[in-house]
Each structure stands twice: as C-alpha cells, then as structure tokens.
Design an enzyme around this catalytic site. Structure first.
Site, PDB file in Angstrom:
ATOM      1  N   SER A 185     -11.058  -0.599  -2.141  1.00  0.00           N
ATOM      2  CA  SER A 185      -9.943  -0.833  -1.085  1.00  0.00           C
ATOM      3  C   SER A 185     -10.391  -1.178   0.349  1.00  0.00           C
ATOM      4  CB  SER A 185      -9.453   0.733  -1.140  1.00  0.00           C
ATOM      5  OG  SER A 185      -8.357   0.717  -1.963  1.00  0.00           O
ATOM      6  N   ASP A 235       0.756  -1.324  -0.004  1.00  0.00           N
ATOM      7  CA  ASP A 235      -0.026   0.085   0.000  1.00  0.00           C
ATOM      8  C   ASP A 235       0.845   1.177   0.106  1.00  0.00           C
ATOM      9  OD1 ASP A 235      -2.438   1.947   0.550  1.00  0.00           O
ATOM     10  OD2 ASP A 235      -3.114  -0.227   0.919  1.00  0.00           O
ATOM     11  N   HIS A 237      -4.217   6.613   2.386  1.00  0.00           N
ATOM     12  CA  HIS A 237      -4.579   5.486   2.207  1.00  0.00           C
ATOM     13  C   HIS A 237      -4.184   4.235   2.978  1.00  0.00           C
ATOM     14  CE1 HIS A 237      -5.592   1.842  -0.321  1.00  0.00           C
ATOM     15  NE2 HIS A 237      -6.756   2.420  -0.614  1.00  0.00           N
TER      16      HIS A 237
END
Length: 378
Positions: A311, A123, A155
């Site tokens: 996600s 990530d 994120h």
C-alpha cells in the site's frame, strides 16, 4: 493486510451487472431478484445495477439467470477489496528516517520543477484535520453516509499524507502542493476490517474520471472481477493511469486485482536494504518496486509512525508517474512504460522479473524528465 478469516470474499447474496436493459431487469424482478441500487456509469456509458438474488439461490445459479436474460451484460459477484498494509510495530519519534532516500527522491520540493496533474485516491476515510494535511489541496468524497459503517482513517490518512503531506510537517509528502481528490469507498466490516465492494469501487472510479483525474492510486486488492476489469479498461482507454499495490498475501499467493490487470501499473515493496518485502505477492504482472517497509507517514489521529505494505509503495510510483507526465498529460501508456523504465535500477534478474518487475524506482533525475526526450537505456 491479509484478508482476515472472518472477512468474506464477497457479499453473500448480491450480484453487480453492467448493460442490463429494462426488459431484462423486469424479467429478473419477476424471477425474485430485487434491485438494491442502480446508477449510470459515464465511464462505461451504461447503467450499473446491484441485485439481491432470490432466497435459496446460489450465486452461480443467479449469475447464470442474469446472463440468460442478457447475453451481452457483464455480471459478477459483488466482491470485497481491502487495503494492503501490515499491522507491524515500528519505530516512533524523531529517530525514524525517510526511506524515500533509497530511491533518491528529490529533497527539495519537487513540485517546483513540474506541476503534477490532479491525482486521485480510492481508499478508506481520511483525517482531514491531521496537521500534515491542513492547508493542503485535499478533497475527500465519502460514498457511504452511515456513521455506523464508517471506515477507519488509519490507512487513508497515511496514504494521503505520503502523497501530498505539507512540506514543513514531520511527514512531508512526495508531492506537497499537488491536488488530491480522495474517494472513501470503504466501510467497516466487523471490529477492524475495512472493505470496499465492486459496486462502490466502480462508482469511485467513475467519479474520478468525471473530475478529469489523470493518475489514480489504488492501495487495495481483491479477486478478479469482470465488472472491475471492464471498468479498468474503460478508465485507461480514457487516458487515466492506474497504479495499484501488488498485494501482501505472500510470495506464493495467486495474483490479486486490480494490480494484475495488464492496464494497471503493479507496484511491489522493498525495504531499506533493497530486499523484497517478505509478504509481497510475486508474479509476471509486477511492474516496478518502491519503498514499502518502515515508511514514515501520518498516523490516523496525530503524529506519525512507520507503515509497512505494498500500500505504501504504490504512492511512490503514483507520485513519480505524475511528475513524468506533467509535461505531456496525454502521454500514451506505451510511452509511459518506456519512460518509467528509464527511472528504474534493475536490482533483480536482468530484465523484468516476478519479484521486482523492471526494477526499483530511481527518482533522483525525475525533474530532468520534464525536458528529457532520450530513448530508454534499458
């Protein structure tokens, strides 16, 4: 997120190849290619080379030249991949509910009934100082050392917290107490986009294989790529389980990868009403659905906020798979698929469908799965 118009699909003048011998590399150098980087990939048992193509040569022509030097080499563009979150405002403060309730995620600390295997995450950057992640079993490995291109932490922090956030925090993780090894394979592109190229994704996957990681969360998507496909097959053949976001390009979009590879568990998203997320990609490769709209998790600096996108559905399945294989870490992919189907509610057309896959995760009996040996009811 959907790919911004200004974000290219691949590096403009680069190829990535696996399986080139020294003679082939020497010949390509004479033709004007330059070796930007090279590394041995234990996952594949071969060297991976990042090539700069000669000036004035198209990528297609350059790829043909590499194949001409080695017909057995795997060669493709250095494609870019992006996280799959939507920049959508949501609630804030104590009024935000944990959407995990719609799949019956156990309210008690689930790690008491099973010791999940080591989990991997590829990530963006992660804020390891976030209160939700302090005193957790989190290790972050960053591939790029340059500060100028450091990826954003929004994120990665949100996904990591959703997986292993402290049980006593405002955003408790699905598996608090589990061990997470996160590889930051991303770099900042432009003002706000984070991208990971194929060369770095394969490096990250190889690192996790070497660390004996059993389950890997991939909340990212991009185009099909021969080098990625070979790496995915090698990883799963070694016993690794890959869980990937189905993508946010819209219901009529073409398949995205790595989710669309057969070896990968592709996860789509639903909202609190168990309706499909409006931007989720649909297709025959979709395997299972999980909450992905208004998911309450960590913000990048402090506090928490709602996040939306496939996600944030993927970590639910990563966590569920980790529990399901806790008692049998070497479970075959066929057995795992049958096991997963025992923990889904078929909310779409009967059987597997392109919207929900086999159905929505039902986690209410996950702890029972450790000793449950009954055949699938589906």
């Amino acid at each position: 997120m959907r790919r911004a118009a200004s974000t290219p699909e691949q590096a403009q003048n680069e190829l990535v190849a696996i399986g080139l011998d020294e003679d082939a590399i020497a010949g390509l150098t004479q033709e004007g290619f330059a070796v930007e980087d090279r590394i041995q990939v234990s996952l594949i048992g071969s060297e991976m080379v990042r090539l700069i193509v000669p000036a004035g040569t198209t990528l297609d022509s350059a790829r043909a030249a590499v194949v001409a030097r080695s017909a057995t080499a795997v060669v493709d563009l250095n494609h870019f991949y992006q996280p799959q979150s939507e920049n959508k405002a949501g609630c804030s403060g104590e009024g935000c509910a944990l959407v995990r309730e719609i799949v019956g995620w156990p309210t008690s600390e689930i790690t008491r009934c099973a010791k999940p295997p080591r989990i991997g995450l590829i990530d963006t950057a992660i804020n390891i100082d976030h209160v939700t992640l302090t005193n957790t079993r989190l290790e972050v490995i960053r591939l790029s050392e340059g500060e100028a291109t450091k990826s954003g932490a929004q994120h990665g922090t949100a996904v990591a917290a959703l997986l292993i956030g402290a049980s006593d925090s405002r955003v408790p993780g699905l598996l608090p107490g589990a061990e997470l090894i996160a590889v930051d394979a991303f770099q900042r592109s432009g003002k706000s986009a984070d991208i990971a190229n194929i060369y770095d994704l394969v490096r990250a996957l190889d690192m996790l294989v070497q660390r004996d990681v059993k389950v890997v969360n991939l909340s990212l998507t991009g185009p099909a790529n021969a080098v990625l496909e070979k790496s995915v097959k090698a990883a799963t053949e070694s016993g690794m389980i890959l869980v990937a976001a189905a993508g946010n390009d819209g219901p009529n979009a073409k398949p995205v990868y790595p989710a669309a590879y057969d070896e990968v568990i592709a996860v789509t998203a639903v909202d609190k009403g168990r309706n499909p997320y409006r931007r989720a990609v649909r297709g025959d490769y979709i395997d299972i659905a999980a909450p992905g709209v208004g998911v309450w998790t960590a913000a990048s600096i402090s506090g928490a906020r709602q996040k939306t996108g496939t996600s944030f559905a993927a970590p639910f399945i990563t966590a569920a798979v980790s529990v399901l294989i806790a008692g049998d870490p070497d479970m075959s992919h066929e057995s795992l698929e049958a096991k997963i189907r025992q923990f889904t509610d078929d909310i779409g057309k009967p059987g597997k469908d392109p919207v929900f896959g086999w159905g929505l995760l039902n986690a209410s009996r996950l702890c029972e799965s450790i000793s449950d040996t009954k055949p699938s009811a589906l």
